[in-house]
Design a protein around this motif. Structure first.
Motif, PDB file in Angstrom:
ATOM      1  N   ARG A  13      -4.528   9.596 -10.413  1.00 40.98           N
ATOM      2  CA  ARG A  13      -5.959   9.746 -10.624  1.00 40.98           C
ATOM      3  C   ARG A  13      -6.736   9.053  -9.503  1.00 40.98           C
ATOM      4  O   ARG A  13      -7.722   9.588  -8.982  1.00 40.98           O
ATOM      5  CB  ARG A  13      -6.353   9.158 -11.983  1.00 40.98           C
ATOM      6  CG  ARG A  13      -7.848   9.165 -12.266  1.00 40.98           C
ATOM      7  CD  ARG A  13      -8.409  10.574 -12.272  1.00 40.98           C
ATOM      8  NE  ARG A  13      -9.859  10.565 -12.464  1.00 40.98           N
ATOM      9  CZ  ARG A  13     -10.621  11.633 -12.349  1.00 40.98           C
ATOM     10  NH1 ARG A  13     -10.086  12.810 -12.037  1.00 40.98           N
ATOM     11  NH2 ARG A  13     -11.931  11.554 -12.529  1.00 40.98           N
ATOM     12  N   GLY A  14      -6.273   7.875  -9.109  1.00 37.15           N
ATOM     13  CA  GLY A  14      -6.927   7.153  -8.020  1.00 37.15           C
ATOM     14  C   GLY A  14      -6.910   7.931  -6.716  1.00 37.15           C
ATOM     15  O   GLY A  14      -7.900   7.981  -5.983  1.00 37.15           O
ATOM     16  N   LEU A  15      -5.774   8.568  -6.416  1.00 34.90           N
ATOM     17  CA  LEU A  15      -5.672   9.370  -5.195  1.00 34.90           C
ATOM     18  C   LEU A  15      -6.589  10.589  -5.259  1.00 34.90           C
ATOM     19  O   LEU A  15      -7.184  10.995  -4.254  1.00 34.90           O
ATOM     20  CB  LEU A  15      -4.224   9.809  -4.987  1.00 34.90           C
ATOM     21  CG  LEU A  15      -3.243   8.688  -4.613  1.00 34.90           C
ATOM     22  CD1 LEU A  15      -1.811   9.166  -4.749  1.00 34.90           C
ATOM     23  CD2 LEU A  15      -3.512   8.188  -3.192  1.00 34.90           C
ATOM     24  N   ALA A  16      -6.699  11.167  -6.444  1.00 35.01           N
ATOM     25  CA  ALA A  16      -7.559  12.345  -6.603  1.00 35.01           C
ATOM     26  C   ALA A  16      -9.019  12.000  -6.363  1.00 35.01           C
ATOM     27  O   ALA A  16      -9.735  12.722  -5.661  1.00 35.01           O
ATOM     28  CB  ALA A  16      -7.367  12.944  -7.993  1.00 35.01           C
ATOM     29  N   ILE A  17      -9.488  10.894  -6.936  1.00 37.29           N
ATOM     30  CA  ILE A  17     -10.903  10.551  -6.759  1.00 37.29           C
ATOM     31  C   ILE A  17     -11.157   9.969  -5.371  1.00 37.29           C
ATOM     32  O   ILE A  17     -12.294  10.044  -4.867  1.00 37.29           O
ATOM     33  CB  ILE A  17     -11.406   9.593  -7.855  1.00 37.29           C
ATOM     34  CG1 ILE A  17     -10.648   8.264  -7.834  1.00 37.29           C
ATOM     35  CG2 ILE A  17     -11.289  10.255  -9.221  1.00 37.29           C
ATOM     36  CD1 ILE A  17     -11.194   7.249  -8.836  1.00 37.29           C
ATOM     37  N   ALA A  18     -10.131   9.408  -4.732  1.00 37.70           N
ATOM     38  CA  ALA A  18     -10.306   8.887  -3.369  1.00 37.70           C
ATOM     39  C   ALA A  18     -10.761  10.000  -2.434  1.00 37.70           C
ATOM     40  O   ALA A  18     -11.552   9.773  -1.509  1.00 37.70           O
ATOM     41  CB  ALA A  18      -9.002   8.274  -2.866  1.00 37.70           C
ATOM     42  N   GLU A 137       2.562   9.377  -1.301  1.00 39.85           N
ATOM     43  CA  GLU A 137       1.389  10.215  -1.534  1.00 39.85           C
ATOM     44  C   GLU A 137       0.136   9.573  -0.927  1.00 39.85           C
ATOM     45  O   GLU A 137      -0.722  10.260  -0.370  1.00 39.85           O
ATOM     46  CB  GLU A 137       1.197  10.457  -3.026  1.00 39.85           C
ATOM     47  CG  GLU A 137       2.327  11.266  -3.668  1.00 39.85           C
ATOM     48  CD  GLU A 137       2.104  11.513  -5.144  1.00 39.85           C
ATOM     49  OE1 GLU A 137       0.927  11.581  -5.560  1.00 39.85           O
ATOM     50  OE2 GLU A 137       3.099  11.637  -5.880  1.00 39.85           O
ATOM     51  N   ALA A 138       0.036   8.257  -1.019  1.00 37.29           N
ATOM     52  CA  ALA A 138      -1.110   7.573  -0.429  1.00 37.29           C
ATOM     53  C   ALA A 138      -1.066   7.657   1.087  1.00 37.29           C
ATOM     54  O   ALA A 138      -2.099   7.840   1.748  1.00 37.29           O
ATOM     55  CB  ALA A 138      -1.126   6.107  -0.881  1.00 37.29           C
ATOM     56  N   ARG A 139       0.138   7.554   1.651  1.00 35.04           N
ATOM     57  CA  ARG A 139       0.271   7.634   3.118  1.00 35.04           C
ATOM     58  C   ARG A 139      -0.129   9.017   3.614  1.00 35.04           C
ATOM     59  O   ARG A 139      -0.734   9.161   4.682  1.00 35.04           O
ATOM     60  CB  ARG A 139       1.704   7.303   3.520  1.00 35.04           C
ATOM     61  CG  ARG A 139       1.892   7.126   5.015  1.00 35.04           C
ATOM     62  CD  ARG A 139       3.290   6.603   5.321  1.00 35.04           C
ATOM     63  NE  ARG A 139       3.476   5.285   4.745  1.00 35.04           N
ATOM     64  CZ  ARG A 139       3.061   4.152   5.300  1.00 35.04           C
ATOM     65  NH1 ARG A 139       2.390   4.201   6.435  1.00 35.04           N
ATOM     66  NH2 ARG A 139       3.276   2.995   4.729  1.00 35.04           N
ATOM     67  N   ALA A 140       0.194  10.060   2.853  1.00 31.04           N
ATOM     68  CA  ALA A 140      -0.203  11.418   3.246  1.00 31.04           C
ATOM     69  C   ALA A 140      -1.729  11.541   3.266  1.00 31.04           C
ATOM     70  O   ALA A 140      -2.295  12.171   4.162  1.00 31.04           O
ATOM     71  CB  ALA A 140       0.407  12.438   2.291  1.00 31.04           C
ATOM     72  N   LEU A 141      -2.402  10.948   2.290  1.00 33.65           N
ATOM     73  CA  LEU A 141      -3.859  10.996   2.242  1.00 33.65           C
ATOM     74  C   LEU A 141      -4.482  10.252   3.410  1.00 33.65           C
ATOM     75  O   LEU A 141      -5.436  10.721   4.031  1.00 33.65           O
ATOM     76  CB  LEU A 141      -4.351  10.404   0.919  1.00 33.65           C
ATOM     77  CG  LEU A 141      -5.863  10.170   0.792  1.00 33.65           C
ATOM     78  CD1 LEU A 141      -6.611  11.495   0.795  1.00 33.65           C
ATOM     79  CD2 LEU A 141      -6.182   9.376  -0.469  1.00 33.65           C
ATOM     80  N   LEU A 142      -3.931   9.082   3.732  1.00 41.52           N
ATOM     81  CA  LEU A 142      -4.547   8.200   4.725  1.00 41.52           C
ATOM     82  C   LEU A 142      -3.919   8.296   6.108  1.00 41.52           C
ATOM     83  O   LEU A 142      -4.191   7.449   6.962  1.00 41.52           O
ATOM     84  CB  LEU A 142      -4.462   6.747   4.232  1.00 41.52           C
ATOM     85  CG  LEU A 142      -5.283   6.398   2.992  1.00 41.52           C
ATOM     86  CD1 LEU A 142      -5.017   4.958   2.572  1.00 41.52           C
ATOM     87  CD2 LEU A 142      -6.768   6.601   3.251  1.00 41.52           C
ATOM     88  N   ALA A 143      -3.102   9.324   6.335  1.00 41.62           N
ATOM     89  CA  ALA A 143      -2.345   9.418   7.589  1.00 41.62           C
ATOM     90  C   ALA A 143      -3.202   9.228   8.841  1.00 41.62           C
ATOM     91  O   ALA A 143      -2.857   8.408   9.707  1.00 41.62           O
ATOM     92  CB  ALA A 143      -1.583  10.739   7.637  1.00 41.62           C
TER      93      ALA A 143
END
Length: 377
Positions: A13-18, A137-143
């Protein structure tokens, strides 16, 4: 601390709202959810841009009064380690401690020299802390953001952010529904609409460099800057992507790229030049120049060569609901002789930009090799 499955649900959920936060600023996209003892979300927040409250503070601000005296029962799940310094806003680690939150789980350690250390501060205050939750998953978002941080600061112990041997390579192209990048006569402006073009400029602004082949340079005379809707610079000269030109043909004296604002800002007299004979070595040289991400708009020859050589990490394909036909394909030969060698994309998502679609995907680095960029690039 909650059981792992509930924390992972909260992290998703945190990754989605980020992702609701802006992706074209120097700040990372971060989300935070506050979970009750049953793993239910009782408050959430995300970072809305530079100067605004960080995700943790945003989430705490939405916490109902009934939880203010029971904060020790809550678990804060954050996509990035809570920061430990005062910038435009205060340290998030201190905010969580002051609120009395009992446990904190995060995905990635903060790579910043000044902002890191929030986990240690929380532990010292008696808060239970767990890191590495859904870190892939977080690394993919913040790459893109992480690539820039990796070149700016040394990796901390236990944080897998080594200085890269080459930049992250994002290959972009625009095409019609039938895969054409230009009409038969070579004209290509404009295949996509204003929304797609604005998105391209925002993504240019996030990259350290923008790369084209000499074929595209001679045909289109691009400025290679990140601009706003009025034609002004989207970011200051020193934050503009450095222009990089690949190919053996000369850059005309009148080419617009010679006036690129980033050149003077970085003390350069002309764009960075490479022949393209060894693309891997060219990218390694860019890394030595401090370039951590490259936005490739180089036309079919350069784009195909990077993909086929296994040197492309991501693709951005802007697809217009239109047809052109003819020989001007957006991507050329990838050296794939039969269907068994098909290059599958992963982590694919699609965004709507007006009438156009943007396909975002990652590439398998194990792609087969292709020869060098030729004289005609």
């Amino acid at each position: 601390m909650l059981e792992q499955s509930l924390i992972e649900d909260g992290m998703r959920r945190g990754l989605a709202i980020a992702r609701r936060g802006p992706s074209h600023t120097p700040n990372p996209q971060v989300g935070c959810v506050l979970l009750d003892p049953e793993g239910r979300v009782v408050a959430e927040g995300w970072h809305r841009g530079a100067g605004t409250p960080h995700a943790e503070v945003e989430a705490l601000g939405h916490l109902l009064a009934e939880w203010h005296d029971r904060a020790a029962e809550l678990t804060a799940v954050v996509t990035l380690e809570p920061c430990n310094h005062t910038g435009r806003t205060g340290p998030c680690a201190a905010a969580l401690i002051a609120a009395g939150v009992g446990a904190v789980a995060y995905a990635l350690s903060d790579p910043g020299q000044e902002s890191s250390g929030g986990a240690d501060t929380l532990r010292a205050a008696g808060v239970e802390v767990r890191g590495g939750v859904l870190d892939g998953e977080a690394r993919a978002l913040l790459a893109p953001w992480l690539e820039k941080q990796a070149g700016a600061v040394p990796a901390r112990t236990g944080d897998p952010l080594p200085r890269p041997s080459r930049p992250r390579v994002i290959v972009k192209w625009a095409q019609t529904l039938d895969g054409r990048a230009a009409a038969t006569d070579g004209s290509s402006q404009w295949i996509t609409g204003e929304g797609a073009r604005a998105d391209v400029h925002r993504r240019r602004a996030r990259a350290d460099a923008i790369l084209v082949g000499t074929g595209t340079l001679l045909a289109d005379d691009p400025a290679l800057t990140a601009r706003d809707a009025a034609g002004g610079l989207l970011v200051p000269p020193k934050e503009q992507p450095l222009p990089v030109v690949v190919g053996r043909r000369e850059i005309p004296a009148s080419a617009r790229v010679r006036a690129h604002p980033a050149l003077a800002a970085h003390g350069l007299s002309e764009p960075l030049r490479f022949t393209g004979a060894d693309l891997a070595a060219d990218l390694a040289s860019l890394a030595e120049h401090g370039v951590r991400s490259v936005f490739v708009e180089g036309g079919p020859t350069v784009a195909s060569a990077l993909i086929a050589a296994g040197l492309a990490d991501d693709v951005l394909v802007y697809v217009a609901p239109a047809l052109l036909g003819g020989p001007r394909l957006a991507i050329g030969d990838l050296g794939i002789p039969d269907i068994s060698g098909i290059l599958r994309l992963s982590e694919t998502r699609i965004e709507r930009l007006g009438d156009d679609l943007l396909v975002i995907a990652s590439l398998d680095r194990a792609s087969s090799a292709l020869g060098p960029v030729t004289e005609g690039s």
